[in-house]
Design a protein around this motif. Structure first.
Motif, mmCIF file in Angstrom:
data_model
loop_
_atom_site.group_PDB
_atom_site.id
_atom_site.type_symbol
_atom_site.label_atom_id
_atom_site.label_comp_id
_atom_site.label_asym_id
_atom_site.label_seq_id
_atom_site.Cartn_x
_atom_site.Cartn_y
_atom_site.Cartn_z
ATOM 1 N N ILE A 1 0.863 -1.177 0.000
ATOM 2 C CA ILE A 1 0.000 0.000 0.000
ATOM 3 C C ILE A 1 0.900 1.227 0.000
ATOM 4 C CG2 ILE A 1 -1.823 1.259 1.215
ATOM 5 C CD1 ILE A 1 -2.627 -1.420 2.510
ATOM 6 N N GLY A 2 0.822 2.028 -1.032
ATOM 7 C CA GLY A 2 1.663 3.219 -1.154
ATOM 8 C C GLY A 2 0.848 4.420 -1.590
ATOM 9 N N ALA A 3 1.435 5.577 -1.491
ATOM 10 C CA ALA A 3 0.736 6.807 -1.868
ATOM 11 C C ALA A 3 1.731 7.802 -2.457
ATOM 12 C CB ALA A 3 0.035 7.405 -0.649
ATOM 13 N N TYR A 4 1.234 8.591 -3.396
ATOM 14 C CA TYR A 4 2.085 9.618 -4.017
ATOM 15 C C TYR A 4 1.200 10.675 -4.664
ATOM 16 C CZ TYR A 4 0.972 7.474 -8.546
ATOM 17 O OH TYR A 4 0.314 7.010 -9.660
ATOM 18 N N ARG A 5 1.806 11.794 -4.997
ATOM 19 C CA ARG A 5 1.132 12.857 -5.735
ATOM 20 C C ARG A 5 1.926 13.147 -6.999
ATOM 21 N NH1 ARG A 5 -2.751 15.616 -2.738
ATOM 22 N NH2 ARG A 5 -2.652 15.255 -0.478
ATOM 23 N N ALA A 6 1.213 13.282 -8.112
ATOM 24 C CA ALA A 6 1.883 13.649 -9.363
ATOM 25 C C ALA A 6 2.386 15.078 -9.290
ATOM 26 C CB ALA A 6 0.929 13.471 -10.537
ATOM 27 N N SER A 7 1.731 15.912 -8.494
ATOM 28 C CA SER A 7 2.177 17.286 -8.248
ATOM 29 C C SER A 7 1.789 17.657 -6.833
ATOM 30 C CB SER A 7 1.539 18.261 -9.258
ATOM 31 O OG SER A 7 0.133 18.318 -9.085
ATOM 32 N N ARG A 8 2.426 18.681 -6.271
ATOM 33 C CA ARG A 8 2.197 19.024 -4.876
ATOM 34 C C ARG A 8 0.749 19.423 -4.624
ATOM 35 N NH1 ARG A 8 3.039 17.128 -0.637
ATOM 36 N NH2 ARG A 8 5.134 16.762 -1.425
ATOM 37 N N ASN A 9 0.128 20.058 -5.581
ATOM 38 C CA ASN A 9 -1.252 20.491 -5.404
ATOM 39 C C ASN A 9 -2.245 19.549 -6.068
ATOM 40 O OD1 ASN A 9 -0.478 22.885 -4.015
ATOM 41 N ND2 ASN A 9 0.007 23.862 -5.973
#
Length: 513
Positions: A470-478
């Motif tokens: 289970i992981g998480a990320y954002r393609a951009s900060r906003n």
């Protein structure tokens, strides 16, 4: 002399070259040592049988040159006087024993039978009758060949003598080309699918030679000289706890640790990219992510994707770290004739071996780039000695290279990687190169929940579902938060996503393709 005549009349230029070089080594030994000071270690195997006939031809030519007969002597006019040593073992195949004794009788060999292990037998032999040099049928690729030259002093701790290796640079193909061209008799086991013969306890027929036919219930095998890839000649050297199924290798040859390959087991791979251009930022590496997806498609996880410099020590250090902690290591970049192409040398250093010319591989290169395969380009055919396996496939112009559990890919773009990967899968379905498992299942959710709000629920979720990634990320900060679930059980992934929705009360979740 019938051997010399057969080779000279052959159309096989490669065999002629190998024969000429081997005869030179033999005649050089006769120039350095008297006949009374040399011996020949004969074991009845194919390599040893080749060396026997090379010695017969070499001694004949040596004596003929001395007496200036210009080849007019009949074979029987020059006796074969070289002392022959046979280390008889209770675990030898009866066919090997029979062939050895019959061969000794046929050619009038002065054979001495030793019923001790090799080292103890040599010590007793050299004490009774001093010998300065012993002819051995060692070839590159044999476990004992690492570090040896055509003339190599015995190892520390052994009785002192010179090891003479006339066929050190011969390939499996060269051995069979010689035996078939010269039409000499060899042990009958080779006609029953055996390709490399040890003891009765560790040798079975090579599964790659099994005749796959419904009319073959007994599991018959083709003869050894029909093995397409000589690098797999030792595929029948296994512990015979049980007989392997016809058409399968008796052991997995990719360096995997022994483990339960069940639905819930995980095989791990590490990926190494070699290239200063990636580290300089001038080239974007697209192969790494593509290879990760392909490994996931066969149920493997990727523990690390590393980029290293075009430097032998850097490559070696990275391979050393990864090969012992992963089931397989894939490495690409740094393959070719340029000064910066150091991957093969780095892999060799990681395993503590040197690189040595591989004429089989050079033949492929010569076919690909023609007569330009000279000078520095021959460096491309220098492969890690004694640990290299060529992975042949009809769709590949040049075989891929495997060293224990390290596979070296020559792809430079995604299209080339696709082709090489498809070939690896095709090979895996027939010889167990890679263990093909159920693909990893994955699901991605998108939410506008903040990192702070999602952090604690995600941590609890990881504890509740330890079998999932289970992981998480954002393609951009906003941008939106992307949460990834990956595992082997789609039901478990569905349960985890449902649990997440219950734990996070703010924000909406939507599935991402």
């Amino acid at each position: 002399m019938e051997i010399d005549i057969a080779v000279r009349e052959s159309d096989d230029r490669r065999l002629k070259t190998k024969y000429k070089n081997a005869i030179y080594v033999i005649q050089r030994a006769f120039a350095l040592y008297s006949v009374d000071e040399v011996a020949f270690s004969f074991n009845g195997g194919k390599d040893s049988t080749v060396l026997l006939h090379l010695l017969r031809a070499g001694y004949y030519l040596h004596k003929a040159e001395k007496i200036g007969c210009n080849g007019d002597l009949m074979d029987g006019e020059i006796a074969y006087p070289i002392r022959t040593i046979y280390f008889e073992s209770a675990s030898a195949f009866p066919e090997i024993n029979s062939f050895t004794y019959e061969t000794a009788k046929s050619y009038g060999l002065q054979m001495e039978i030793i019923r001790l292990d090799f080292k103890a037998g040599l010590e007793a032999l050299l004490k009774a009758k001093p010998i300065r040099a012993i002819f051995l049928g060692v070839r590159i690729g044999d476990p004992t060949a690492v570090g040896q030259e055509q003339f190599s002093p015995s190892s520390p701790g052994w009785p002192p003598f010179m090891r003479v290796n006339p066929i050190l640079d011969w390939s499996y193909r060269d051995v069979w080309s010689f035996l078939l061209t010269c039409k000499v008799r060899y042990c009958s086991l080779y006609d029953e699918g055996y390709t490399s013969i040890g003891s009765v306890h560790d040798t079975v027929p090579n599964g790659l030679l099994c005749i796959r036919d419904s009319s073959n219930p007994e599991g018959k095998f083709r003869p050894a000289y029909l093995l397409a890839d000589g690098r797999l000649e030792r595929a029948g050297r296994v512990k015979k706890n049980s007989s392997p199924p016809c058409g399968q290798l008796a052991s997995v040859s990719n360096g995997l640790k022994s483990r339960d390959l069940s639905w819930h087991s995980m095989l791990t791979a590490s990926i190494i990219a070699v290239g200063d251009e990636i580290l300089f930022g001038t080239v974007e590496d697209k192969l790494g992510s593509s290879l990760c997806r392909r490994l996931h498609s066969i149920g493997w996880t990727v523990s690390q994707l590393a980029v290293t410099r075009n430097d032998i020590d850097s490559v070696a250090d990275e391979v050393v770290k990864r090969k012992s902690t992963n089931d397989m290591v894939f490495i690409y970049g740094g393959i070719g004739p340029l000064h910066s192409d150091v991957t093969l040398a780095g892999v060799a250093k990681a395993f503590g071996v040197r690189t040595a010319p591989d004429e089989e591989f050079e033949e492929y290169l010569r076919h690909l780039i023609g007569e330009k395969c000279t000078g520095d380009r021959n460096e491309m055919a220098q492969l890690p000695e004694g640990i290299t396996e060529l992975l042949h496939h009809e769709q590949l112009p040049v075989p891929l290279i495997k060293c224990h559990n390290v596979i070296i890919l020559s792809a430079t773009n995604v299209a080339e990687l696709d082709l090489q990967w498809d070939c690896l899968l095709d090979l895996s379905s027939s010889n167990g190169l890679l263990v093909l498992m159920e693909p990893l299942q994955s699901k991605r959710l998108c939410t506008n929940t903040s990192d702070v709000e999602a952090a604690q629920p995600l941590s609890k979720l990881c504890l509740e579902f330890p079998d999932l990634y289970i992981g998480a990320y954002r393609a951009s900060r906003n941008g939106p938060l992307i949460i990834t679930f990956q595992g082997k059980d789609q039901g478990r992934i569905a349960a985890a996503t449902a649990a997440l929705s219950e734990k996070v009360h703010t924000g909406q979740f939507s599935e991402v393709d």
